[in-house]
Design a protein around this motif. Structure first.
Motif, PDB file in Angstrom:
ATOM      1  N   TYR A 250     -21.587 -26.131  58.919  1.00  0.00           N
ATOM      2  CA  TYR A 250     -22.322 -27.070  58.062  1.00  0.00           C
ATOM      3  C   TYR A 250     -21.726 -26.955  56.672  1.00  0.00           C
ATOM      4  N   GLN A 251     -21.420 -28.085  56.039  1.00  0.00           N
ATOM      5  CA  GLN A 251     -20.865 -28.069  54.685  1.00  0.00           C
ATOM      6  C   GLN A 251     -21.780 -28.875  53.771  1.00  0.00           C
ATOM      7  N   GLY A 252     -22.577 -28.165  52.983  1.00  0.00           N
ATOM      8  CA  GLY A 252     -23.490 -28.811  52.047  1.00  0.00           C
ATOM      9  C   GLY A 252     -23.011 -28.732  50.611  1.00  0.00           C
ATOM     10  N   ILE A 253     -22.010 -27.907  50.356  1.00  0.00           N
ATOM     11  CA  ILE A 253     -21.461 -27.774  49.001  1.00  0.00           C
ATOM     12  C   ILE A 253     -20.261 -28.695  48.896  1.00  0.00           C
ATOM     13  N   ALA A 254     -20.354 -29.635  47.980  1.00  0.00           N
ATOM     14  CA  ALA A 254     -19.270 -30.602  47.799  1.00  0.00           C
ATOM     15  C   ALA A 254     -18.084 -29.912  47.143  1.00  0.00           C
ATOM     16  N   GLU A 255     -16.905 -30.121  47.689  1.00  0.00           N
ATOM     17  CA  GLU A 255     -15.684 -29.576  47.110  1.00  0.00           C
ATOM     18  C   GLU A 255     -14.746 -30.715  46.750  1.00  0.00           C
ATOM     19  N   ARG A 256     -15.287 -31.730  46.159  1.00  0.00           N
ATOM     20  CA  ARG A 256     -14.466 -32.884  45.797  1.00  0.00           C
ATOM     21  C   ARG A 256     -14.399 -32.999  44.278  1.00  0.00           C
ATOM     22  N   GLY A 257     -13.384 -33.663  43.828  1.00  0.00           N
ATOM     23  CA  GLY A 257     -13.247 -33.905  42.401  1.00  0.00           C
ATOM     24  C   GLY A 257     -14.253 -34.944  41.945  1.00  0.00           C
TER      25      GLY A 257
ATOM     26  N   ASN B 294     -22.909 -42.373  42.339  1.00  0.00           N
ATOM     27  CA  ASN B 294     -23.114 -41.481  43.470  1.00  0.00           C
ATOM     28  C   ASN B 294     -23.923 -40.247  43.098  1.00  0.00           C
ATOM     29  N   GLY B 295     -24.190 -40.026  41.821  1.00  0.00           N
ATOM     30  CA  GLY B 295     -25.043 -38.929  41.403  1.00  0.00           C
ATOM     31  C   GLY B 295     -24.402 -37.562  41.471  1.00  0.00           C
ATOM     32  N   TYR B 296     -23.080 -37.492  41.639  1.00  0.00           N
ATOM     33  CA  TYR B 296     -22.407 -36.201  41.721  1.00  0.00           C
ATOM     34  C   TYR B 296     -21.500 -36.021  40.529  1.00  0.00           C
ATOM     35  N   PRO B 297     -21.544 -34.928  39.872  1.00  0.00           N
ATOM     36  CA  PRO B 297     -22.488 -33.827  40.015  1.00  0.00           C
ATOM     37  C   PRO B 297     -23.781 -34.124  39.272  1.00  0.00           C
ATOM     38  N   PRO B 298     -24.878 -33.491  39.671  1.00  0.00           N
ATOM     39  CA  PRO B 298     -26.138 -33.725  38.960  1.00  0.00           C
ATOM     40  C   PRO B 298     -26.068 -33.151  37.543  1.00  0.00           C
ATOM     41  N   TYR B 299     -26.843 -33.754  36.636  1.00  0.00           N
ATOM     42  CA  TYR B 299     -26.805 -33.314  35.245  1.00  0.00           C
ATOM     43  C   TYR B 299     -28.165 -33.495  34.596  1.00  0.00           C
ATOM     44  N   ASN B 300     -28.375 -32.786  33.482  1.00  0.00           N
ATOM     45  CA  ASN B 300     -29.552 -32.928  32.627  1.00  0.00           C
ATOM     46  C   ASN B 300     -29.069 -33.250  31.222  1.00  0.00           C
TER      47      ASN B 300
ATOM     48  N   VAL C 203     -16.083 -36.222  31.549  1.00  0.00           N
ATOM     49  CA  VAL C 203     -16.005 -34.899  32.151  1.00  0.00           C
ATOM     50  C   VAL C 203     -15.375 -35.077  33.526  1.00  0.00           C
ATOM     51  N   LYS C 204     -14.242 -34.386  33.761  1.00  0.00           N
ATOM     52  CA  LYS C 204     -13.533 -34.477  35.041  1.00  0.00           C
ATOM     53  C   LYS C 204     -13.449 -33.103  35.671  1.00  0.00           C
ATOM     54  N   GLY C 205     -13.539 -33.083  36.974  1.00  0.00           N
ATOM     55  CA  GLY C 205     -13.331 -31.865  37.741  1.00  0.00           C
ATOM     56  C   GLY C 205     -12.375 -32.148  38.869  1.00  0.00           C
ATOM     57  N   SER C 206     -11.358 -31.302  39.030  1.00  0.00           N
ATOM     58  CA  SER C 206     -10.397 -31.500  40.120  1.00  0.00           C
ATOM     59  C   SER C 206     -10.176 -30.165  40.822  1.00  0.00           C
ATOM     60  N   LYS C 207     -10.317 -30.180  42.127  1.00  0.00           N
ATOM     61  CA  LYS C 207     -10.143 -28.980  42.939  1.00  0.00           C
ATOM     62  C   LYS C 207      -8.695 -28.892  43.412  1.00  0.00           C
ATOM     63  N   GLU C 208      -8.151 -27.691  43.385  1.00  0.00           N
ATOM     64  CA  GLU C 208      -6.810 -27.433  43.911  1.00  0.00           C
ATOM     65  C   GLU C 208      -6.928 -27.240  45.422  1.00  0.00           C
TER      66      GLU C 208
ATOM     67  N   PHE D 115     -16.410 -24.752  40.619  1.00  0.00           N
ATOM     68  CA  PHE D 115     -15.301 -25.151  39.755  1.00  0.00           C
ATOM     69  C   PHE D 115     -15.018 -24.050  38.740  1.00  0.00           C
ATOM     70  N   ALA D 116     -13.744 -23.720  38.562  1.00  0.00           N
ATOM     71  CA  ALA D 116     -13.327 -22.765  37.542  1.00  0.00           C
ATOM     72  C   ALA D 116     -13.090 -23.520  36.232  1.00  0.00           C
ATOM     73  N   ARG D 117     -13.024 -22.789  35.137  1.00  0.00           N
ATOM     74  CA  ARG D 117     -12.772 -23.406  33.824  1.00  0.00           C
ATOM     75  C   ARG D 117     -11.497 -24.247  33.832  1.00  0.00           C
ATOM     76  N   GLU D 118     -10.470 -23.761  34.522  1.00  0.00           N
ATOM     77  CA  GLU D 118      -9.177 -24.461  34.544  1.00  0.00           C
ATOM     78  C   GLU D 118      -9.249 -25.777  35.310  1.00  0.00           C
ATOM     79  N   GLU D 119     -10.248 -25.943  36.160  1.00  0.00           N
ATOM     80  CA  GLU D 119     -10.374 -27.154  36.970  1.00  0.00           C
ATOM     81  C   GLU D 119     -11.237 -28.216  36.300  1.00  0.00           C
ATOM     82  N   LEU D 120     -11.785 -27.926  35.121  1.00  0.00           N
ATOM     83  CA  LEU D 120     -12.645 -28.860  34.393  1.00  0.00           C
ATOM     84  C   LEU D 120     -11.931 -29.357  33.141  1.00  0.00           C
ATOM     85  N   ASP D 121     -12.130 -30.629  32.846  1.00  0.00           N
ATOM     86  CA  ASP D 121     -11.517 -31.238  31.665  1.00  0.00           C
ATOM     87  C   ASP D 121     -12.570 -32.082  30.953  1.00  0.00           C
ATOM     88  N   ILE D 122     -12.758 -31.838  29.662  1.00  0.00           N
ATOM     89  CA  ILE D 122     -13.734 -32.580  28.857  1.00  0.00           C
ATOM     90  C   ILE D 122     -12.975 -33.317  27.775  1.00  0.00           C
ATOM     91  N   THR D 123     -13.172 -34.639  27.699  1.00  0.00           N
ATOM     92  CA  THR D 123     -12.491 -35.470  26.713  1.00  0.00           C
ATOM     93  C   THR D 123     -13.516 -36.331  25.987  1.00  0.00           C
TER      94      THR D 123
END
Length: 143
Positions: free
Chosen positions: A90-97, A34-40, A74-79, A58-66
């Motif tokens: 209009y919602q163009g900013i994704a707020e999904r994990g 799905n290409g989310y999130p974009p990366y280089n 790399v995981k991101g989870s929103k509270e 995403f805050a630091r606490e919402e990101l997990d790198i393993t």
């Protein structure tokens, strides 16, 4: 997307069957990403790399790198519980994990990560052990 046949790699290379499998999996799953999130992925020097991911919101606490074996996850989870209901026009900013996986080559190690201005930077380095480096073999005299 056209399908590529990687079977010639299996019969002409010894020990590279894992590489050919990774290439085939990447070719097959490229259209389902799905290409989310974009990366280089950036080459900093001969043995140093950096992955930069756009993780705005995403805050630091919402990101997990393993890092496990040859996979970087790399995981991101929103509270969602603490945020009030919003009425967007209009919602163009994704707020999904998300969960993004990277296959790492042998001897690639994660050295650090930093979150700056909505970009998550993950630094990698290739550390080839002495036993795996090329060495010169002297040709002896059989007499």
């Amino acid at each position: 997307m056209s399908r590529f046949d990687f079977s010639p790699l299996y019969r002409s290379a010894i020990g590279f069957d894992r590489l050919a499998s990774l290439m085939e999996n990447a070719a097959n799953s490229g259209s389902t990403s799905n290409g989310y999130p974009p990366y280089n992925i950036e080459l900093l020097s001969e043995n140093q790399y950096r992955i930069s991911m756009a993780v705005a919101g995403f805050a630091r606490e919402e990101l997990d790198i393993t890092s496990h074996e040859n996979t970087l996850i790399v995981k991101g989870s929103k509270e969602q519980a603490e945020q009030p209901q919003k009425n967007f026009l209009y919602q163009g900013i994704a707020e999904r994990g998300f969960e993004r996986r990277f296959q790492l080559a042998d001897h690639i190690k994660v050295t650090g990560a930093d979150l700056v201005n909505g970009l998550l930077h993950i630094d990698l380095v290739r550390e080839v052990p002495e036993a795996a480096k090329p060495r010169t073999i002297a040709i002896g005299n059989s007499q």
